[in-house]
Design an enzyme around this catalytic site. Structure first.
Site, PDB file in Angstrom:
ATOM      1  CG  HIS A  16      32.289  33.361  30.040  1.00 10.10           C
ATOM      2  ND1 HIS A  16      32.695  33.564  28.573  1.00 10.10           N
ATOM      3  CD2 HIS A  16      32.967  34.155  30.734  1.00 10.10           C
ATOM      4  CE1 HIS A  16      33.508  34.684  28.804  1.00 10.10           C
ATOM      5  NE2 HIS A  16      33.769  34.828  29.859  1.00 10.10           N
ATOM      6  CB  SER A 108      28.479  46.359  30.176  1.00  5.14           C
ATOM      7  OG  SER A 108      28.486  45.192  30.016  1.00  5.14           O
ATOM      8  CG  ASP A 154      27.372  42.532  28.777  1.00 12.32           C
ATOM      9  OD1 ASP A 154      27.308  42.012  29.741  1.00 12.32           O
ATOM     10  OD2 ASP A 154      28.403  42.402  27.981  1.00 12.32           O
ATOM     11  CE1 TYR A 203      32.315  37.056  26.403  1.00  7.79           C
ATOM     12  CE2 TYR A 203      31.482  36.438  24.087  1.00  7.79           C
ATOM     13  CZ  TYR A 203      31.317  36.582  25.409  1.00  7.79           C
ATOM     14  OH  TYR A 203      29.868  36.682  25.689  1.00  7.79           O
TER      15      TYR A 203
HETATM   16  C1  GLA Z   1      30.795  39.779  28.695  1.00  9.48           C
HETATM   17  C2  GLA Z   1      29.779  39.402  27.617  1.00  9.48           C
HETATM   18  C3  GLA Z   1      28.420  38.986  28.344  1.00  9.48           C
HETATM   19  C4  GLA Z   1      28.635  37.783  29.150  1.00  9.48           C
HETATM   20  C5  GLA Z   1      30.162  37.983  29.881  1.00  9.48           C
HETATM   21  C6  GLA Z   1      30.504  36.856  30.879  1.00  9.48           C
HETATM   22  O1  GLA Z   1      30.382  41.103  29.501  1.00  9.48           O
HETATM   23  O2  GLA Z   1      29.296  40.805  26.791  1.00  9.48           O
HETATM   24  O3  GLA Z   1      27.614  38.661  27.288  1.00  9.48           O
HETATM   25  O4  GLA Z   1      29.080  36.681  28.224  1.00  9.48           O
HETATM   26  O5  GLA Z   1      31.032  38.596  29.384  1.00  9.48           O
HETATM   27  O6  GLA Z   1      29.590  36.288  31.533  1.00  9.48           O
END
Ligand code: GLA
Length: 359
Positions: A16, A108, A154, A203
Site C-alpha cells: 500500500h 493481479s 500492478d 481498499y
Molecule cells: C493492490 C493494488 C495496488 C497496490 C496493492 C497494495 O494490488 O492494485 O495498486 O496498492 O494492492 O500494495
C-alpha cells in the site's frame, strides 16, 4: 491473428505504498494472460473468455462499464475506452482470452488482462507506446472504467518484468529499475482459499485513511514522512491514523533496506523484512485475515523458509514466501497440509519463477 501476453505480479515489499507516492519491490511471475485477436473491421468488439466459458459483445463507439455477469469484460473495454479518449486510432476487435493466472488470488489477474489488452491493441492498430505509458493507461482504465482506485504497482510490474530480476518502482518519480534476484532461493505463492474481494470498499477506505494521516502530519503524502516523525507525532495523531501511517512509512523504509539486501545477496535479512512487513499489515494496516496470518505462522516454522508476508491488497488473496530452493517442494506440501488441518481451508501453493514482462 495476433497474440499478446502479460504476466501477473507478486509484491515482495512495499504494501500500500504506491498510491502514497512511495516505493515498491515486486516481480512479474511466470503465469499470465494470453490474448489472441484480430480487428473486426467495424466498431464491434467480441470477447471470449476460455477460462470463464463466456462471450461478451460491445460497441467500441459507445462503451460503458458492465455490471454483474460482464464485469470481467470491463478490464478489456476499459483499456479500449482509455485509448480512444487519448485519441489513439483503435476500434473494434475480437479477442480470445486464455489465462493460467489464478483469479482473485492477489496476483493481479486484472492488471495482466489490462496490460495484455494494451499490447494486443498496439499490434492490431500499429501503435508503439513505451512501457510506462502502457502501465499508466491501464491504471487509468482500472481507476476510471472498472472503478478501483489502485496505484501503479500492478500494471507497472506486468509491463516491466524481467526474468530473474526484482522490480524497484518509485511511484513519485514514476521510474523503474530492475535488480538481479539472488540465486538459490525460490518464491512460493500460497492462495489462502478464501476469495479476495477485488472491488472491496476496504481498499478505497485505507487509501483515504492514508491521505488523512498525511494531512494531519502536514505532509503532501506519506512518502514524505519518516518513522521518527510519526513517533514524534504520536501524541497528536488519532490511534488509527498512527497505525495506518506507521505501516506505509515502515514499508517504504523496508523497501529501501530490502533493495540493499538484494544487491548484497543477503536473503536472510531480506526475509526478515518480509516477516516484519506482514506483522505491520496484521497489526497496523489491518489488511490481513486470520487465514493469511495462519499461512505465515505455519510456514515460518518450516525448514528453509527465509520470509513470508501477504502480497497485494490483502483482505484475502495470497502470501508470498521466500525460501531455499532445495526445500521448496517439501515446504509447499507441508504448508498446505498443516493449513488444512488448522483452518479447514484448502490452500493452493504455486512455486513461481520470476519472469519477463508483457510482450
Ligand atoms: C493492490 C493494488 C495496488 C497496490 C496493492 C497494495 O494490488 O492494485 O495498486 O496498492 O494492492 O500494495
Amino acid at each position: 491473428m495476433q497474440t499478446s501476453y502479460a504476466p501477473g505480479r507478486v509484491e515482495l515489499l512495499g504494501n500500500h505504498t504506491d498510491y502514497n507516492e512511495g516505493v515498491v519491490l515486486s516481480a512479474a511471475i511466470d503465469r499470465g494472460v494470453t490474448l489472441i485477436g484480430e480487428r473486426s473491421g467495424s466498431s464491434l468488439v467480441t470477447l471470449c473468455s476460455t477460462t470463464l466459458g463466456l462471450t461478451f459483445t460491445a460497441d467500441a463507439a459507445s462503451l460503458a462499464p458492465c455490471k454483474d455477469q460482464g464485469e470481467w469484460a470491463n478490464y478489456l473495454l476499459g483499456v479500449l475506452d482509455v485509448f480512444q479518449k487519448e485519441g489513439l486510432p483503435v476500434g473494434g476487435f475480437s479477442a480470445e482470452i486464455k489465462s493460467n493466472l489464478p483469479l482473485g488470488a492477489g496476483l493481479s489477474s486484472s492488471a495482466a488482462l489490462e496490460v495484455s489488452t494494451a499490447m494486443l491493441l498496439q499490434k492490431l492498430f500499429g501503435l508503439n507506446l513505451d512501457r510506462l505509458t502502457v502501465a499508466k493507461l491501464c491504471r487509468r482504465a482500472e481507476n476510471e472504467f472498472v472503478g478501483v482506485n489502485c496505484g501503479l504497482l500492478d500494471q507497472a510490474s506486468s509491463a516491466f518484468g524481467k526474468a530473474g530480476h526484482a522490480i524497484f518502482l518509485d511511484c513519485r518519480s514514476e521510474t523503474v529499475e530492475t535488480t538481479p534476484f539472488p540465486d538459490g532461493v525460490e518464491l512460493l505463492i500460497t492462495q489462502c482459499g478464501v476469495a479476495h474481494r477485488l472491488s472491496g470498499g476496504e481498499y478505497n477506505e485505507r487509501r483515504l485513511q492514508c491521505f488523512d494521516a498525511a494531512a494531519r502530519l502536514g505532509a503532501k503524502a506519506l512518502r514524505d514522512v519518516s518513522s521518527a516523525q510519526i513517533e514524534a507525532g504520536k501524541a497528536i495523531l488519532p490511534e488509527l491514523s498512527y497505525r495506518r501511517a506507521a505501516h506505509v512509512v515502515g514499508e517504504n523504509e523496508r523497501v529501501l533496506q530490502g533493495i540493499d539486501f538484494l544487491r548484497g545477496g543477503d536473503v536472510k535479512a531480506f526475509g526478515a523484512l518480509m516477516f516484519a512487513s506482514h506483522e505491520s499489515s496484521r497489526h497496523n494496516f489491518e489488511n490481513s485475515t486470520p487465514e493469511l496470518d495462519a499461512l505465515v505462522e505455519i510456514v515460518r516454522e518450516l525448514p528453509g523458509v527465509l520470509g513470508s508476508r501477504l502480497t497485494g491488497g490483502g483482505f484475502g488473496g495470497a502470501t508470498v514466501t521466500l525460501l531455499e530452493r532445495d526445500k521448496a517442494s517439501a515446504v509447499a506440501e507441508a504448508l498446505v497440509a498443516k493449513y488444512h488441518a488448522r483452518t479447514g481451508y484448502t490452500a493452493q501453493a504455486h512455486l513461481c519463477e520470476i519472469a519477463d514482462g508483457a510482450h
